[in-house]
Scaffold this motif. Structure first.
Motif, PDB file in Angstrom:
ATOM      1  N   THR A 111     -12.553  -2.647   9.481  1.00 42.61           N
ATOM      2  CA  THR A 111     -13.165  -2.097  10.693  1.00 42.61           C
ATOM      3  C   THR A 111     -13.431  -0.602  10.532  1.00 42.61           C
ATOM      4  O   THR A 111     -12.742   0.082   9.774  1.00 42.61           O
ATOM      5  N   PHE A 112     -14.413  -0.108  11.265  1.00 48.47           N
ATOM      6  CA  PHE A 112     -14.797   1.302  11.157  1.00 48.47           C
ATOM      7  C   PHE A 112     -13.636   2.225  11.531  1.00 48.47           C
ATOM      8  O   PHE A 112     -13.255   3.117  10.772  1.00 48.47           O
ATOM      9  N   LEU A 113     -13.043   1.970  12.683  1.00 42.91           N
ATOM     10  CA  LEU A 113     -11.937   2.808  13.135  1.00 42.91           C
ATOM     11  C   LEU A 113     -10.761   2.691  12.164  1.00 42.91           C
ATOM     12  O   LEU A 113     -10.119   3.690  11.811  1.00 42.91           O
ATOM     13  N   GLY A 114     -10.509   1.471  11.697  1.00 44.15           N
ATOM     14  CA  GLY A 114      -9.421   1.251  10.747  1.00 44.15           C
ATOM     15  C   GLY A 114      -9.652   2.028   9.470  1.00 44.15           C
ATOM     16  O   GLY A 114      -8.718   2.601   8.888  1.00 44.15           O
ATOM     17  N   GLN A 115     -10.901   2.091   9.031  1.00 50.14           N
ATOM     18  CA  GLN A 115     -11.207   2.803   7.797  1.00 50.14           C
ATOM     19  C   GLN A 115     -10.985   4.303   7.959  1.00 50.14           C
ATOM     20  O   GLN A 115     -10.558   4.977   7.022  1.00 50.14           O
ATOM     21  N   ILE A 116     -11.284   4.820   9.155  1.00 48.43           N
ATOM     22  CA  ILE A 116     -11.041   6.247   9.382  1.00 48.43           C
ATOM     23  C   ILE A 116      -9.537   6.534   9.344  1.00 48.43           C
ATOM     24  O   ILE A 116      -9.076   7.462   8.676  1.00 48.43           O
ATOM     25  N   ILE A 117      -8.758   5.704  10.041  1.00 46.34           N
ATOM     26  CA  ILE A 117      -7.297   5.884  10.030  1.00 46.34           C
ATOM     27  C   ILE A 117      -6.787   5.820   8.591  1.00 46.34           C
ATOM     28  O   ILE A 117      -5.989   6.648   8.146  1.00 46.34           O
ATOM     29  N   PHE A 118      -7.281   4.826   7.851  1.00 44.97           N
ATOM     30  CA  PHE A 118      -6.870   4.620   6.468  1.00 44.97           C
ATOM     31  C   PHE A 118      -7.204   5.851   5.616  1.00 44.97           C
ATOM     32  O   PHE A 118      -6.343   6.391   4.909  1.00 44.97           O
ATOM     33  N   GLY A 119      -8.452   6.335   5.720  1.00 42.28           N
ATOM     34  CA  GLY A 119      -8.894   7.470   4.910  1.00 42.28           C
ATOM     35  C   GLY A 119      -8.116   8.731   5.233  1.00 42.28           C
ATOM     36  O   GLY A 119      -7.656   9.447   4.338  1.00 42.28           O
ATOM     37  N   VAL A 120      -7.943   8.989   6.523  1.00 44.80           N
ATOM     38  CA  VAL A 120      -7.223  10.193   6.926  1.00 44.80           C
ATOM     39  C   VAL A 120      -5.766  10.109   6.446  1.00 44.80           C
ATOM     40  O   VAL A 120      -5.205  11.085   5.936  1.00 44.80           O
ATOM     41  N   GLY A 121      -5.173   8.924   6.584  1.00 44.16           N
ATOM     42  CA  GLY A 121      -3.797   8.727   6.118  1.00 44.16           C
ATOM     43  C   GLY A 121      -3.680   9.029   4.641  1.00 44.16           C
ATOM     44  O   GLY A 121      -2.778   9.765   4.203  1.00 44.16           O
ATOM     45  N   CYS A 122      -4.599   8.495   3.851  1.00 45.00           N
ATOM     46  CA  CYS A 122      -4.596   8.735   2.404  1.00 45.00           C
ATOM     47  C   CYS A 122      -4.682  10.230   2.119  1.00 45.00           C
ATOM     48  O   CYS A 122      -3.926  10.770   1.298  1.00 45.00           O
ATOM     49  N   GLY A 123      -5.605  10.913   2.793  1.00 42.50           N
ATOM     50  CA  GLY A 123      -5.830  12.341   2.538  1.00 42.50           C
ATOM     51  C   GLY A 123      -4.587  13.150   2.836  1.00 42.50           C
ATOM     52  O   GLY A 123      -4.156  13.991   2.039  1.00 42.50           O
ATOM     53  N   ILE A 124      -3.972  12.883   3.990  1.00 39.44           N
ATOM     54  CA  ILE A 124      -2.823  13.686   4.396  1.00 39.44           C
ATOM     55  C   ILE A 124      -1.628  13.431   3.471  1.00 39.44           C
ATOM     56  O   ILE A 124      -0.972  14.367   3.014  1.00 39.44           O
ATOM     57  N   ILE A 125      -1.368  12.155   3.153  1.00 42.90           N
ATOM     58  CA  ILE A 125      -0.217  11.852   2.286  1.00 42.90           C
ATOM     59  C   ILE A 125      -0.418  12.480   0.901  1.00 42.90           C
ATOM     60  O   ILE A 125       0.510  13.053   0.319  1.00 42.90           O
ATOM     61  N   THR A 126      -1.648  12.411   0.391  1.00 48.32           N
ATOM     62  CA  THR A 126      -1.941  13.009  -0.915  1.00 48.32           C
ATOM     63  C   THR A 126      -1.568  14.483  -0.935  1.00 48.32           C
ATOM     64  O   THR A 126      -0.872  14.969  -1.835  1.00 48.32           O
ATOM     65  N   VAL A 127      -2.032  15.203   0.102  1.00 46.80           N
ATOM     66  CA  VAL A 127      -1.787  16.642   0.123  1.00 46.80           C
ATOM     67  C   VAL A 127      -0.296  16.937   0.311  1.00 46.80           C
ATOM     68  O   VAL A 127       0.254  17.839  -0.335  1.00 46.80           O
ATOM     69  N   ILE A 128       0.361  16.149   1.153  1.00 39.64           N
ATOM     70  CA  ILE A 128       1.797  16.371   1.362  1.00 39.64           C
ATOM     71  C   ILE A 128       2.544  16.237   0.029  1.00 39.64           C
ATOM     72  O   ILE A 128       3.383  17.075  -0.322  1.00 39.64           O
ATOM     73  N   ILE A 129       2.218  15.178  -0.728  1.00 40.68           N
ATOM     74  CA  ILE A 129       2.917  14.973  -1.999  1.00 40.68           C
ATOM     75  C   ILE A 129       2.582  16.104  -2.971  1.00 40.68           C
ATOM     76  O   ILE A 129       3.447  16.632  -3.672  1.00 40.68           O
ATOM     77  N   ARG A 130       1.316  16.519  -2.974  1.00 34.25           N
ATOM     78  CA  ARG A 130       0.925  17.586  -3.897  1.00 34.25           C
ATOM     79  C   ARG A 130       1.651  18.890  -3.586  1.00 34.25           C
ATOM     80  O   ARG A 130       2.103  19.597  -4.477  1.00 34.25           O
ATOM     81  N   VAL A 131       1.748  19.195  -2.293  1.00 30.22           N
ATOM     82  CA  VAL A 131       2.293  20.498  -1.925  1.00 30.22           C
ATOM     83  C   VAL A 131       3.825  20.480  -1.909  1.00 30.22           C
ATOM     84  O   VAL A 131       4.469  21.388  -2.416  1.00 30.22           O
ATOM     85  N   PHE A 132       4.394  19.421  -1.346  1.00 30.51           N
ATOM     86  CA  PHE A 132       5.846  19.434  -1.175  1.00 30.51           C
ATOM     87  C   PHE A 132       6.604  18.592  -2.187  1.00 30.51           C
ATOM     88  O   PHE A 132       7.789  18.774  -2.381  1.00 30.51           O
ATOM     89  N   GLY A 133       5.929  17.633  -2.796  1.00 29.05           N
ATOM     90  CA  GLY A 133       6.637  16.724  -3.690  1.00 29.05           C
ATOM     91  C   GLY A 133       6.785  17.307  -5.081  1.00 29.05           C
ATOM     92  O   GLY A 133       6.179  18.317  -5.416  1.00 29.05           O
ATOM     93  N   ASN A 134       7.586  16.626  -5.918  1.00 32.07           N
ATOM     94  CA  ASN A 134       7.698  17.098  -7.292  1.00 32.07           C
ATOM     95  C   ASN A 134       6.927  16.194  -8.249  1.00 32.07           C
ATOM     96  O   ASN A 134       7.142  16.198  -9.434  1.00 32.07           O
ATOM     97  N   LEU A 135       6.019  15.361  -7.679  1.00 28.36           N
ATOM     98  CA  LEU A 135       5.177  14.523  -8.519  1.00 28.36           C
ATOM     99  C   LEU A 135       3.928  15.313  -8.877  1.00 28.36           C
ATOM    100  O   LEU A 135       3.488  16.166  -8.110  1.00 28.36           O
ATOM    101  N   PRO A 136       3.329  15.019 -10.046  1.00 30.88           N
ATOM    102  CA  PRO A 136       2.132  15.768 -10.420  1.00 30.88           C
ATOM    103  C   PRO A 136       0.931  15.426  -9.551  1.00 30.88           C
ATOM    104  O   PRO A 136       0.003  16.217  -9.407  1.00 30.88           O
ATOM    105  N   GLU A 137       0.895  14.231  -8.966  1.00 34.82           N
ATOM    106  CA  GLU A 137      -0.300  13.832  -8.230  1.00 34.82           C
ATOM    107  C   GLU A 137       0.072  12.915  -7.082  1.00 34.82           C
ATOM    108  O   GLU A 137       0.989  12.091  -7.205  1.00 34.82           O
ATOM    109  N   GLY A 138      -0.652  13.033  -5.973  1.00 33.22           N
ATOM    110  CA  GLY A 138      -0.283  12.253  -4.800  1.00 33.22           C
ATOM    111  C   GLY A 138      -1.257  11.164  -4.409  1.00 33.22           C
ATOM    112  O   GLY A 138      -0.969  10.363  -3.521  1.00 33.22           O
TER     113      GLY A 138
END
Lengths: 446, 304
Positions: free
Chosen positions: B247-274
């Motif tokens: 669904t369109f709305l579901g895809q937006i939630i999904f995309g935004v979730g991916c983006g935010i988690i990626t950045v959180i892991i990159r900035v705060f995590g000790n993994l090379p990539e999020g």
């Protein structure tokens, strides 16, 4: 409609639907009368409702338009002879859909003599109109075959303010309604005013898809000369998107009203009539000749002479195919490719609701092989009713009962075929929806 | 009497097939794949060949072993192999790549029921498995055209300064094989959108939310979306049909979730990539998102 009045645009556009190829090859081919049919098989069930009882017996003389079957049930439509000649047999036959019913078989004398008792009638009020529709044997010619006189029976608690004339013809290939517009636009418009005045309906909207500019122009030119200063009858140019002609979609486009599942158009103040039905009704009132022949679009890659053929009701399908030079066909569809029925028996007769015969061979006679669902969501996007066909299919596979299937809103499905059409994995989603609906219906019947 | 084909309507269908869709994805990935050959030479060709062969062979053997009809024709195993290869550093030992292909197909895809039934993207989850199993090999990147081992990818440098954005965009920097050239990945993405294989909803919401969230946290937003796997992940892996909401709305939630988690892991995590974990976590949430955002039927819209 008055001069200079604009053609209406749709009030609302539906989400979903399928982008289909139009394939209206036969649009500019003038209708041809199919003559010399030596025998017709006229089934006593050509409508939704109770079957008719045959009123004739072996050896009876009949004319074109002679009443040969009728029934007292409320939902039913009388049946008339489509040729002149002698009744050879009354027997039980198998219809193209596999159901059995009684049929009157008439050997034609080749004269096509109209019944001398047929006469024009005067229609001044709603009761006259209903009588005319019934005596004409008129049923919904768009394909459903719902008796028109039942549709025109209004009740006081459900006031009707809009009459919608369905000229969308959104199925690929079919041009029968379009030819009706081109060849008898005057009957259509006179019929529209007649119905409007008899039923005292405020607004009439004639909806035609924008892939038929010639029909729109013809109707517009005539309508704007009617000098209807009050603008009661208006033309609407509908988008050519499937399933524009579906009742729910059409009502939504024309009025912005949403027809709930299981309700009739009258529940939202509308009556929807097929454009050819209107012309047939008008002709009956003018001449007294009931519905005895049908225009059929005959097309497909196995047809040598595609075109629109006007044939007597009861003509065997193989006779029509023969006339159109169809050979070596491997698939015959009665109706359009989206909602029509693939038949196994070409000896079955043409009935009132039929509007096309498509004959295919080779790759066009085959369907895409079914593979695993890849969850692309295209069936959901294509569904004009916004259902999730794959969910219903999965539920069926896991043996879900009526209750679980109802939760998925299965009964809202209009079986338009858009989901199956769009599926890249070739899944038979529409068939699953039909199965699921039957599961629910059976449970309800218990 | 003549035998006629009989089947429930509709009798016509769209020309798209599963195989056709997969072929489109392969075509879209070709520019980036060829670019990796150009950057890293023969070893890149070997790596791509190894993962694709491993994925296809695993699929074939699985179908044989479980007596299922062969599903090689739908090309989905090729797509998985290719995507996995593009997610690997160019100097990874070939046997690890082969193992990755087998993990993707057997464990992540087929054991959950095969095409359309897997809950997470096979290529990406296989990458995570390799990353956890062989952390050193999976994070040793070389600079294009050389054998020089780069001590850090631009991603690691992000915190220390601003890398050259043009170089990042064109791909002349160290990284996984297919991650480096944002420009070519975008070309493929546009092709997929034109061919209606994907909609831009997930990639755009993923990329934009990552950029905005990075900016909020004080990281260079443009460099954020041009580095690491954001382009590859958002266009080709987050849009995987089976593991993202339809669904369109579901895809937006999904995309935004991916983006935010990626950045959180990159900035705060000790993994090379999020990116991988971002997508994996959202994959797991997909059934819930789909359920919440499923449309109401036509005549019930706006009603309770």
């Amino acid at each position: 409609m008055q001069k200079g009045e604009k053609i209406l645009k749709p009030k609302k556009k539906i989400k979903g639907g399928a982008r289909l190829p139009h394939l209206k090859h036969t649009a500019e081919m003038e209708s041809v009368y199919l003559e010399n049919i030596d025998q017709v098989i006229i089934p006593m069930q050509q409508h939704i409702g109770a079957p008719c009882n045959p009123l004739v017996k072996k050896g009876d003389k009949v004319f074109v338009g002679t009443l040969i079957g009728d029934c007292d049930a409320k939902v039913s439509a009388p049946i008339h002879s489509s040729v002149s000649g002698e009744v050879s047999q009354v027997k039980t036959i198998t219809l193209s859909n596999g159901n059995e019913c009684q049929a009157v078989i008439i050997n034609s004398d080749g004269q096509m003599t109209p019944d001398p008792e047929l006469s024009a009638m005067e229609v001044t009020n709603a009761e006259d109109l209903r009588k005319a529709a019934r005596n004409c044997g008129l049923v919904g010619l768009g394909g459903a075959g719902f008796p028109t006189h039942v549709k025109l029976t209004l009740s006081d608690d459900k006031p009707i303010d809009t009459l919608i004339i369905n000229g969308a013809e959104c199925e690929p290939y079919i041009t029968a309604d379009y030819r009706e517009c081109i060849e008898s636009f005057e009957d259509i418009l006179e019929g529209v005013y007649l119905i409007k005045n008899a039923l005292n309906v405020e607004n009439v909207i004639i909806g035609v898809e924008d892939n038929k500019p010639k029909a729109i122009k013809l109707l517009y030119d005539i309508a704007s000369h009617k000098n209807d200063t009050e603008n009661h009858v208006r033309l609407m140019k509908l988008p050519s998107s499937y399933p524009q002609g579906a009742e729910k979609v059409l009502i939504y486009s024309a009025t912005g009203r949403k027809l709930p599942a299981g309700k009739l158009p009258a529940d939202v103040g509308c009556i929807v009539m097929n454009i050819t039905s209107v012309a047939v009704l008008k002709r009956y009132i003018k001449t007294g000749m009931p519905l005895v022949n049908k225009r059929l679009t005959v097309d497909g890659n196995a047809v040598e002479k595609p075109g629109n053929y006007i044939v007597p009701v009861g003509t065997p399908i193989n006779k029509v195919l023969e006339a159109a030079g169809a050979e070596d066909f491997e698939k015959i569809i009665l109706g359009g490719p989206m909602m029509g029925q693939a038949i196994y028996n070409t000896e079955a007769p043409i009935t009132k609701q039929n509007n096309a015969i498509l004959a295919f061979k080779g790759i066009k006679a085959l369907t895409k092989p079914t593979t695993d669902c890849i969850r692309c969501g295209r069936c959901m996007k294509a569904c004009p009713i916004r259902l999730s066909p794959r969910k219903v299919e999965t539920a069926l596979e896991f043996g879900a009962g009526a209750e679980e299937l109802s939760i998925l809103n299965t009964m809202h499905c209009i079986e338009c075929g858009s989901c199956s059409f769009s599926c890249p994995a070739g899944r038979q989603l529409t068939a699953s929806m039909r199965l699921a609906k039957n599961v629910i219906r059976k449970a309800g019947a218990k | 009497m003549q035998k006629l084909n009989v089947l429930s309507s509709p009798h016509i269908s769209h020309n798209d097939t599963t195989g056709g869709i997969m072929l489109d994805v392969i075509l879209a990935l070709l520019p980036a794949t060829i670019c990796s050959f150009f950057f890293y030479g023969f070893r890149a060709i070997v790596l791509v060949a190894a993962t694709v062969a491993s994925a296809v062979a695993s699929e074939y053997l699985w179908c044989q072993a479980t007596k299922k009809a062969s599903s090689l024709k739908d090309l989905s195993a090729v797509v998985t192999g290719l995507l996995l290869a593009l997610n690997l550093p160019p100097d990874l030992p070939v046997w690890m790549a082969v193992l990755g292909g087998a993990i993707a197909i057997v464990i992540i895809k087929q054991m959950f029921g095969g095409l359309g039934h897997n809950f997470a993207n096979p290529a990406m989850t296989a990458r995570i498995v390799l990353m956890i199993s062989f952390p050193t090999a999976m994070t040793t990147f070389t600079v294009p055209f050389t054998d020089t081992v780069s001590s850090a990818t631009p991603l690691a440098e992000l915190s220390s300064g601003t890398p050259d954005l043009i170089q990042l965009f064109l791909g002349y920097h160290a990284g996984c094989m297919g991650e480096t050239s944002a420009a070519l990945l975008l070309v493929g993405g546009v092709y997929l959108i034109i061919r209606r294989v994907i909609t831009p909803t997930i990639p755009l919401s993923f990329i934009l939310s990552a950029g905005i969230f990075a900016a909020i946290l004080g990281v260079h937003p443009v460099a954020t979306i041009l580095t690491g796997g954001i382009m590859l992940g958002s266009i080709y892996m987050a849009t995987d049909y089976a593991t993202s909401p339809p669904t369109f709305l579901g895809q937006i939630i999904f995309g935004v979730g991916c983006g935010i988690i990626t950045v959180i892991i990159r900035v705060f995590g000790n993994l090379p990539e999020g990116v991988s974990f971002g997508i994996l976590i959202m994959n797991i949430l997909t059934p819930q998102i789909t359920k919440l955002t499923s449309p109401k039927p036509f005549s019930l819209e706006g009603k309770k």
